[in-house]
Design an enzyme around this catalytic site. Structure first.
Site, PDB file in Angstrom:
ATOM      1  N   GLU A 116       0.811  -1.230   0.000  1.00  0.00           N
ATOM      2  CA  GLU A 116       0.000   0.000   0.000  1.00  0.00           C
ATOM      3  C   GLU A 116       0.842   1.277   0.000  1.00  0.00           C
ATOM      4  O   GLU A 116       0.779   2.087   0.935  1.00  0.00           O
ATOM      5  CB  GLU A 116      -0.961   0.002   1.180  1.00  0.00           C
ATOM      6  CG  GLU A 116      -2.023  -1.069   1.069  1.00  0.00           C
ATOM      7  CD  GLU A 116      -3.144  -0.920   2.106  1.00  0.00           C
ATOM      8  OE1 GLU A 116      -2.924  -0.288   3.144  1.00  0.00           O
ATOM      9  OE2 GLU A 116      -4.229  -1.458   1.849  1.00  0.00           O
ATOM     10  N   GLU A 154      -6.608  -8.042  -0.607  1.00  0.00           N
ATOM     11  CA  GLU A 154      -7.046  -8.043   0.797  1.00  0.00           C
ATOM     12  C   GLU A 154      -8.509  -7.664   0.892  1.00  0.00           C
ATOM     13  O   GLU A 154      -9.005  -6.830   0.129  1.00  0.00           O
ATOM     14  CB  GLU A 154      -6.272  -6.989   1.608  1.00  0.00           C
ATOM     15  CG  GLU A 154      -4.808  -7.237   1.812  1.00  0.00           C
ATOM     16  CD  GLU A 154      -4.192  -6.127   2.682  1.00  0.00           C
ATOM     17  OE1 GLU A 154      -4.912  -5.477   3.444  1.00  0.00           O
ATOM     18  OE2 GLU A 154      -2.976  -5.913   2.554  1.00  0.00           O
TER      19      GLU A 154
HETATM   20  C1  GLA Z   1      -4.244  -2.645   4.829  1.00  0.00           C
HETATM   21  C2  GLA Z   1      -2.870  -3.245   4.961  1.00  0.00           C
HETATM   22  C3  GLA Z   1      -2.828  -4.426   5.846  1.00  0.00           C
HETATM   23  C4  GLA Z   1      -3.724  -4.273   7.042  1.00  0.00           C
HETATM   24  C5  GLA Z   1      -5.115  -3.956   6.571  1.00  0.00           C
HETATM   25  C6  GLA Z   1      -6.097  -3.839   7.689  1.00  0.00           C
HETATM   26  O1  GLA Z   1      -4.915  -3.043   3.731  1.00  0.00           O
HETATM   27  O2  GLA Z   1      -2.291  -3.546   3.743  1.00  0.00           O
HETATM   28  O3  GLA Z   1      -1.487  -4.602   6.256  1.00  0.00           O
HETATM   29  O4  GLA Z   1      -3.250  -3.239   7.827  1.00  0.00           O
HETATM   30  O5  GLA Z   1      -5.089  -2.732   5.910  1.00  0.00           O
HETATM   31  O6  GLA Z   1      -7.385  -3.541   7.226  1.00  0.00           O
END
Ligand code: GLA
Ligand code: ZN
Length: 679
Positions: free
Chosen positions: A150, A307
């Site tokens: 991210e 995710e």
């Molecule tokens: C993000 C991050 C993860 C985690 C999630 C929690 O997407 O990439 O490492 O922190 O949020 O929702």
């Protein structure tokens, strides 16, 4: 296919064995098997363990994890671990730390905490990617590379300031060109030396709320910052590719994330992946639009859902549980819109720090006898049964919505005409009208070819960059239908107004001149009154509009509707200009949902674009196709079972393995994947 070793929809997610004693790893493998999990994203935040100091690398534990995954038939989405710098690095090389917009130097802590211009960070992150590639490039568990995590945020340190000047030199060549591009004669901002240029921060031009006194420099800073982070990504990408040219490389994006120009980023990604975290009250149409945008980044190629939470988040204001069936429903929504993976954050819930209340496949109870685990296992089993059926299938749309990060930034940086003007809000209105009718749409960038589309919607095409007006003219000349809106054609790529009347370069294409722009306060509205009828927009009917009203004069365009009140009552509110073989439409204000629906539905109908399925409210329909086979996804978001009329066609439903035709009941939160021919 992401990797031929795993010819199915990848199922799994973030797995942090390094946060757990080894004794638990075998239990993890047992539970993964039970849940049908075949992919684990590992080492995302493991830098400090993998490299405990400047010269020592310790891959021992990761070797063990990778071997264990391989032995258990689980593939690795292997991260390069560079998203959080180790404490030793921050201590020894403070240049890796960011400076905030108000000039505060950060100390060690948090994550995504590196300065993108730091030579130390660049050096060590590149080296780590190289070492990972060399060590695991030929490991049997490796399926895909996950660079960093991210990417986002920004930095205002002196290294970034220097790098910004270098970036500007490359873009503009001379200081004169910079002064011109930014219109620095305004408020006496003329620069006589490159070193006089400082980063636009809250200490300089930023006004808070995303607004700025100087759009030129602020826009360029956004571009620079996006590019600087992209360079960090690219450095790692190159190292990985040098060792494993055949393994796909990605980094997880965040949907409609404002900071980074993802169309530019996607050019350096082998496959797009993204993290989907809707809030409890996020409309499903908004999630759908984000999926479509992620698919659009690489011209419709399938993407990875990297995710999502199996149950709840921790970082929102109200971290409601996903209701029974919703995780499955939303997983299929992603697949329905082009995802070839369903992955979670996280596989096992951590015991400490801020994510201990974040949902996971394996909850704190530590066993499989939970609602969440059962739902995950059911989905895992279904995805195994689907095998490769859906892989690489594509979505065919005849309608596209133009999306552009520069435009987004520029629209919202401006002081005026209304603080309520929000790029995503306007685009979402257009998107939702089509979503509600189950008409498929692509979100495309300015580089995307237009020839496969019949209709291109370009709401708020405020900034017209070089070549764009010509590209749209060409599209319309050859028979395309373009719809654009108020506040379009106003500025060039530097946010400098195109003189001679709005909408500037789009004026002849649209056949109109916008003389003034009125901003309506939140309590005010006007109306759009149809002069002539067009499809579902009946002559004389009236619709409400708000936000901004362009006061336009037709210069060849046909006036289909006018304003109903105020001193500009009777002036055009909706126009259509015939241009070559096509038409260029202008919606001069921000209409209500009913108008949007009627206009877009009628336009689609006139152009032979029909809903995939006429379904009751709350039922989402999409279609993926592959090798002549069509897969129609029907998703019931309603809290009740819903009757759906499939007509005379006979479909084979893939999840339950049975035929469907005519009137059929789809349970609440239920999903069908209908293959177009009975098996
Ligand atoms: C993000 C991050 C993860 C985690 C999630 C929690 O997407 O990439 O490492 O922190 O949020 O929702
Ligand atoms: Zn910096």
């Amino acid at each position: 296919m992401i990797h031929s070793k795993l010819p199915k929809i990848f199922y799994g997610g973030d797995y942090n064995p390094d946060q757990w004693p080894k004794e638990i790893w075998d239990e993890d493998m047992r539970l993964f098997k039970l849940a049908g999990i075949d992919v684990a994203t590992v080492a995302v935040f493991s830098w400090a363990l993998l490299q405990p100091d400047e010269v020592t690398y310790d891959f021992g534990w990761l070797d063990e994890v990778m071997d264990k995954l391989a032995q258990n038939g689980v593939y690795a989405c292997l991260a390069t671990s560079t998203a959080a710098v180790p404490a030793w690095m921050a201590k020894r090389y403070p240049d890796v730390l960011r400076v905030t917009s108000d000039g505060k130097k950060r100390k060690f802590g948090g994550r995504h905490n590196f300065c993108p211009s730091s030579p130390t960070y660049r050096h060590f992150s590149r080296l780590m990617a190289r070492k990972m590639a060399e060590r695991y490039g030929h490991h049997p568990a490796l399926a895909v590379w996950h660079v960093n995590n991210e990417y986002g945020g920004s930095c205002y340190c002196e290294q970034c300031e220097k790098a910004f000047r270098v970036w500007l030199k490359k873009r503009y060549g001379t200081l004169e060109a910079v002064n011109k591009a930014w219109n620095t004669r305004f408020w006496g901002h003329t620069f006589h030396d490159w070193d006089e240029i400082v980063l636009p921060s809250v200490l300089t031009e930023q006004l808070g709320d995303g607004k700025t006194t100087f759009q030129g420099i602020s826009l360029d800073y956004n571009r620079f910052n996006s590019d600087a982070l992209l360079e960090c990504y690219r450095a790692e990408y190159e190292e990985l590719k040098a060792v494993t040219p055949d393994i796909k490389v990605t980094t997880n994006l965040m949907g409609t994330f404002k900071t980074l120009d993802y169309f530019k980023w996607a050019k350096s990604m082998d496959i797009v992946s993204w993290d989907n975290y809707p809030r409890y009250d996020t409309p499903v149409s908004v999630t759908a639009m984000r999926h479509d945008l992620m698919r659009g980044l690489k011209n419709g190629d399938p993407f990875m859902l990297m995710e999502q939470t199996p149950s709840q988040q921790n970082w929102q204001a109200y971290n409601s549980l996903k209701r029974p069936g919703v995780m499955r429903l939303w997983s299929y929504q992603a697949v329905a819109r082009g995802a070839d993976t369903v992955m979670f954050f996280q596989l096992r819930r951590s015991i400490g720090a801020c994510e201990k209340y974040h949902g996971a496949v394996i909850e704190h109870a530590g066993h499989e006898h939970t609602r969440v685990f059962r739902e995950c296992a059911q989905l895992g089993e279904e995805l195994q049964r689907l095998g490769d059926t859906l892989l690489d299938s594509r979505i065919e749309s005849k309608v596209a919505i133009l999306f552009d990060w520069d435009n987004w930034w520029a629209v919202e940086m401006s002081s005026g005409p209304s603080k309520e003007l929000k790029y995503l809000d306007e685009l979402s209105k257009y998107y939702k009208a089509l979503f509600d009718r189950n008409i498929q749409v692509d979100l495309i960038g300015e580089d995307t070819p237009l020839d496969s589309y019949k209709i291109v919607l370009a709401p708020l095409l405020y900034m017209v960059k070089p070549g764009i007006a010509g590209k749209l003219e060409q599209f319309v000349r050859q028979g395309g239908k373009l719809v654009t809106t108020f506040f379009s054609g106003i500025v060039n790529e530097n946010d400098l107004v195109t003189l001679g009347g709005y909408p500037g370069e789009l004026r002849s294409l649209l056949g109109l001149w916008a003389e003034e722009i009125d901003a309506l306060p939140p309590e005010a509205s006007n109306s759009i009154v149809m002069e002539a009828s067009y499809g579902e927009l009946g002559a004389g009917s009236s619709y409400s509009c708000r936000l901004l009203c362009d006061l336009i004069h037709a210069e060849g365009a046909e006036v289909l509707a006018v304003y109903g009140s105020d001193f500009y009552q009777g002036m055009p509110a909706l126009t259509r200009n015939r241009f070559g073989q096509g038409e260029a439409w202008y919606v001069a204000t921000s209409p209500d949902a009913e108008f949007m629906d009627h206009l877009l539905f009628s336009l689609c109908k006139e152009n032979g674009i029909e809903p995939l399925l006429v379904a009751p409210e709350g039922v989402e329909v999409t279609r993926r196709s592959k090798e002549g086979r069509q897969f129609t996804f029907v998703l019931n978001h309603n809290d009740r079972s819903t009757a759906i009329d499939l007509g005379e066609a006979v479909y084979w439903e893939l999840l339950e393995g049975k035929e469907h035709t005519g009137l059929s009941e789809l349970p609440s939160k239920g999903v069908w994947i209908l293959q177009n021919e009975a098996r």
